[in-house]
Motif scaffolding. Structure first.
Motif, short mmCIF file in Angstrom:
data_model
loop_
_atom_site.label_atom_id
_atom_site.label_comp_id
_atom_site.label_asym_id
_atom_site.label_seq_id
_atom_site.Cartn_x
_atom_site.Cartn_y
_atom_site.Cartn_z
N ALA A 177 0.85 -1.19 0.00
CA ALA A 177 0.00 0.00 0.00
C ALA A 177 0.89 1.23 0.00
N VAL A 178 0.57 2.15 -0.91
CA VAL A 178 1.27 3.43 -0.94
C VAL A 178 0.23 4.48 -0.58
N GLY A 179 0.58 5.44 0.26
CA GLY A 179 -0.44 6.41 0.61
C GLY A 179 0.04 7.56 1.45
N THR A 180 -0.94 8.31 1.92
CA THR A 180 -0.66 9.44 2.81
C THR A 180 -1.08 9.06 4.23
N HIS A 181 -1.36 10.08 5.06
CA HIS A 181 -1.89 9.84 6.40
C HIS A 181 -3.10 8.92 6.38
N ALA A 182 -3.78 8.90 5.24
CA ALA A 182 -4.98 8.06 5.12
C ALA A 182 -4.68 6.62 5.55
N LEU A 183 -3.43 6.20 5.41
CA LEU A 183 -3.08 4.82 5.76
C LEU A 183 -3.15 4.52 7.25
N ILE A 184 -2.99 5.55 8.08
CA ILE A 184 -3.01 5.24 9.52
C ILE A 184 -4.40 5.33 10.13
N GLU A 185 -5.37 5.68 9.31
CA GLU A 185 -6.73 5.72 9.86
C GLU A 185 -7.17 4.34 10.34
N ASP A 186 -8.06 4.37 11.32
CA ASP A 186 -8.47 3.10 11.92
C ASP A 186 -9.17 2.17 10.94
N SER A 187 -9.84 2.78 9.93
CA SER A 187 -10.58 1.95 8.97
C SER A 187 -9.65 1.09 8.12
N VAL A 188 -8.37 1.43 8.11
CA VAL A 188 -7.44 0.66 7.27
C VAL A 188 -6.90 -0.54 8.05
N GLN A 189 -7.31 -1.72 7.61
CA GLN A 189 -6.86 -2.96 8.27
C GLN A 189 -6.02 -3.76 7.29
N PHE A 190 -4.93 -4.27 7.77
CA PHE A 190 -4.11 -5.13 6.92
C PHE A 190 -4.31 -6.58 7.35
N LYS A 191 -4.10 -7.49 6.39
CA LYS A 191 -4.16 -8.89 6.79
C LYS A 191 -2.95 -9.20 7.66
N ASN A 192 -1.79 -8.71 7.20
CA ASN A 192 -0.57 -9.06 7.92
C ASN A 192 0.55 -8.08 7.58
N LEU A 193 0.46 -6.89 8.17
CA LEU A 193 1.44 -5.85 7.85
C LEU A 193 2.76 -6.14 8.56
N GLY A 194 3.83 -6.23 7.79
CA GLY A 194 5.13 -6.54 8.39
C GLY A 194 6.11 -5.38 8.39
N LEU A 195 5.91 -4.42 7.48
CA LEU A 195 6.84 -3.29 7.40
C LEU A 195 6.10 -2.03 6.99
N ALA A 196 6.36 -0.96 7.72
CA ALA A 196 5.81 0.33 7.35
C ALA A 196 6.97 1.29 7.10
N VAL A 197 6.97 1.90 5.91
CA VAL A 197 8.00 2.88 5.60
C VAL A 197 7.35 4.26 5.66
N ILE A 198 8.00 5.19 6.33
CA ILE A 198 7.50 6.56 6.38
C ILE A 198 8.50 7.44 5.66
N ASP A 199 8.08 8.06 4.57
CA ASP A 199 9.00 8.90 3.81
C ASP A 199 8.87 10.35 4.28
#
Ligand code: ADP
Ligand code: MG
Length: 698
Positions: free
Chosen positions: A375-397
């Motif tokens: 997933a590529v995105g903005t702050h929208a990615l940290i909203e509670d509605s965004v659920q991952f099946k199995n998130l292993g790495l988050a990159v913050i640019d």
């Protein structure tokens, strides 16, 4: 230890009462004795001398005089109402003025009484006067103050007669109530001794009423030390929590990574990129959560490192995401990452605030069921509605726009927190890194991809504009592309918008519209339109991009060789450095032209000179920090992460180093702060932790 004295409501202090108490609370958040105690003076007046009025001269800033008050008169009406009086002694006379609180002063002052008067000297029509002086009846028992603390106040307080002098008096009254035992020491004795710090009580007394310079210095040092120590302890504790935090284990390097490396990597990695990948590989392979900061100047090639780290996550059955601070940057990441991975059968999705409801639902479903891997995105990615099946790495640019607290929200995206890689293009001076990112491990890309030529930077004044345009046309004729950037500062958005439009019309004339292709992007365009225009430039369909600073971060067009910054005097250093980093990305010689008005301030001149003299982002960041201060620089002033009352992380860097060492030593000796001599500091940490974002990370 009677904490209750310090906790007493401020109205109980002699000279305050309910009305003034309410005012102090509203205006300065002074609600208790302790709040007043911690309302430190920001300077001191020397009030040991009384100057004869006849001896006043223009070199004096503040003066203390004494004499008879006469001619108390009110002038003007409404807004313009003011109170005037004359004070004279045996050598001369001077006018005293009040604009604010005239009413109140009129009731207080008495004609034909002797007063001692102190204030800032100004000149009007060739005569000296003092506006809003501090006045006090002068009689046999008036003691001359010596050093008088100066406190910040507000115009409302002053209008109600709570002046600087009142603060000094209130603080004096405070020290009649508050005794040594009320201000318990919170630092352990060995630290006091090792670092030569005075006691907390002495520091509090001396900062308000220093009898000598030495005592003032001791008091300041001690209080700054305490502030920085508490923040360093919070950071060090967070770091300890990180290192203790279990994390996903990336056991292997698999097909995604290897195929990409062998078949799709468009260039050879630099040594620095390889080293950083190795560090990431190590961090993620041991079953602990990675919290790593990747620092690398603009153009050093951080994106590819992020992409390969994400492939590593995918190889181990995890999803990955990358988060950017702006819509445009997220889009660009999305395009370039999709392109890099296009033949690999990996589903990459873009999620920003601009994504409409229907596609959004689809993307959310794909992230939740795991069919979308990246997933590529903005702050929208940290909203509670965004659920991952199995998130292993988050990159913050481009990290500096995210706070510690936002980072923490990412942790909640999986049963165990994902690994976190923070990437920042603005090199961060060491002292600031210690404060902002002290909880992170640091990797540095200190090598630019090969074949880059140093960007030539010049300063040109408006008078030379024709030559500048001529030069840019030539570059475009040779097949290059050019940026022209205008300032856009929120407060004056309208004006800036107009100047951008006027500039655009000009550019169309300088660059014959029929011959050259010009695109424009700015913050007022609708996202779709902005994106289309940006895309025209990215794909080479447009020769010139007229833009505001929306292009500041991340945008990557290697064929662009000229960056023209309009009204460069209005840009900050790191902003100019970021902008300049948009060129010099290909093999061609690139240029950055700083165009300014013909007359600019000394400070602007200094900034421009720094830009012309170096392309080293670290040097620029150091200078920027020194010129602007950390809050302005990283927009963290409001975030509460660096709010120090006294300490300044630039000028107090030596204290910062001491406190960092002391914090690490203390936590390694007593990680839970359970020993009796550490209870004071533990209490402070709890109190501070609650006030800052740090408290939320646990
Ligand atoms: P930044 O660190 O500013 O995010 P990017 O990741 O956008 O930099 O990379 C800048 C440019 O350098 C891009 O065009 C990228 O493709 C290129 N690049 C990155 N690494 C290398 C390399 N090892 N060799 C050649 N070009 C590279
Ligand atoms: Mg980048």
């Amino acid at each position: 230890m009677s904490l209750s004295t310090l906790e007493s409501p401020i109205e109980f202090l002699k000279g305050v009462g309910p009305q003034r108490g309410e005012l102090l609370r509203q205006e300065l958040e002074i609600a208790t004795f302790e709040d007043l105690l911690c309302h430190y003076p920001y300077r001191y007046f020397d009030r040991s001398q009384i100057t004869k009025i006849g001896a006043i001269n223009a070199s004096m800033e503040y003066v203390q005089i004494a004499g008879l008050l006469v001619n108390l008169t009110e002038e003007g009406a409404g807004f313009k109402k003011r109170l005037i009086a004359t004070l004279y002694d045996d050598t001369g006379r001077i006018e005293l003025l009040w604009f604010q609180g005239a009413q109140w002063m009129k009731k207080t002052l008495k004609e034909n009484e002797r007063y001692i008067v102190f204030g800032k000297l100004s000149v009007f029509n060739g005569y000296y006067n003092i506006a809003h002086p501090e006045v006090e009846l002068w009689n046999a028992d008036t003691s001359i103050a010596g050093r008088q603390p100066v406190y910040s106040s507000t115009s409302k307080l002053i209008a109600k007669g709570i002046t600087n002098r009142s603060f000094a008096k209130l603080t004096q009254a405070l020290f009649e109530k508050v005794k040594q035992g009320d201000v318990p020491e919170i630092l352990p004795p060995d630290i006091l001794q090792q670092y030569g710090l005075c006691s907390r009580f002495a520091a509090m007394r001396w900062i308000h009423f220093p009898d000598t310079d030495e005592h003032e210095q001791l008091a300041r040092r001690r209080l700054k030390w305490e502030e920085l120590f508490v923040s360093q302890l919070l950071i060090a504790r967070l770091r300890l929590q990180h290192t203790a935090q279990r994390g996903w284990k990336f056991e292997k390097v698999g097909d995604h990574f290897n195929d990409f490396f062998k078949l799709h990597l468009p260039f050879a990695l630099t040594g620095a990129q390889k080293r950083v990948l190795k560090e990431i590989r190590q961090d993620t392979g041991i079953g602990k959560q990675m919290n790593r900061l990747l620092q690398g100047d603009v153009g050093s090639g951080k994106t590819i490192v992020a992409v390969m780290a994400m492939l590593l996550a995918l190889d181990n059955g995890f999803q990955a995401c990358i988060m950017a601070p702006t819509e445009i940057l997220a889009q660009q990441h999305y395009f370039s990452i999709s392109k890099l991975l296009e033949d690999m059968g990996i589903k990459v999705r873009l999620l920003t605030g601009a994504v409409k409801a229907k596609p959004r639902r689809e993307i959310l479903a794909e992230l939740a069921d795991g069919s979308a891997a990246i997933a590529v995105g903005t702050h929208a990615l940290i909203e509670d509605s965004v659920q991952f099946k199995n998130l292993g790495l988050a990159v913050i640019d481009e990290q500096h726009r995210f706070g510690v607290g936002q980072r923490a929200r990412l942790w909640k995206k999986n049963e165990m927190p994902p690994h976190v890689l923070v990437m920042t293009a603005t090199p961060i001076p060491r002292t600031l890194a210690m404060t902002l990112y002290g909880d992170l491990e640091v990797s540095v890309i200190d090598e630019l991809p090969p074949g880059r030529k140093e960007i030539k930077t010049v300063h040109r004044k408006d008078a030379l504009r024709a030559g500048v345009m001529e030069f840019m046309r030539k570059q475009v004729d040779e097949g290059r592309q050019a940026y022209i950037v205008y300032p856009l500062i929120e407060e004056s958005e309208k004006m800036d918008y107009e100047s951008l439009m006027a500039g655009y019309e000009q550019v169309k004339i300088w660059f014959n519209e029929n011959k050259y292709r010009i695109a424009m992007v700015h913050g007022r365009q609708e996202a779709g339109e902005r994106e289309r225009n940006m895309q025209r430039f990215v794909s080479g369909e447009a020769d010139v991009l007229v833009a505001t600073t929306v292009i500041e971060v991340g945008v990557n067009v290697p064929n662009a060789s000229v960056m023209l910054i309009e009204s460069a005097e209005r840009f900050g250093l790191s902003q100019m450095h970021q902008l300049r980093g948009r060129v010099g990305r290909g093999a061609d010689q690139s240029y950055c032209i700083l165009l300014t008005g013909n007359k600019i301030s000394d400070e602007s001149t200094k900034r421009i000179q720094i830009m012309v003299s170096t392309t080293d982002g670290f040097k620029i960041a150091e200078q920027d920090l020194a010129m602007r201060g950390p809050g302005d620089m990283y927009g963290t002033r409001q975030s509460g992460e660096m709010k120090f009352k006294l300490a300044d992380i630039v000028t107090d860097s030596a204290i910062l180093e001491e406190t960092r060492n002391a914090a690490l030593a203390l936590l390694s000796a007593d990680p839970k702060l359970s020993q009796p001599q550490h209870q004071g500091i533990k209490y402070m940490l709890q109190k501070q932790g609650k006030q800052s974002h740090w408290g939320k990370i646990s």
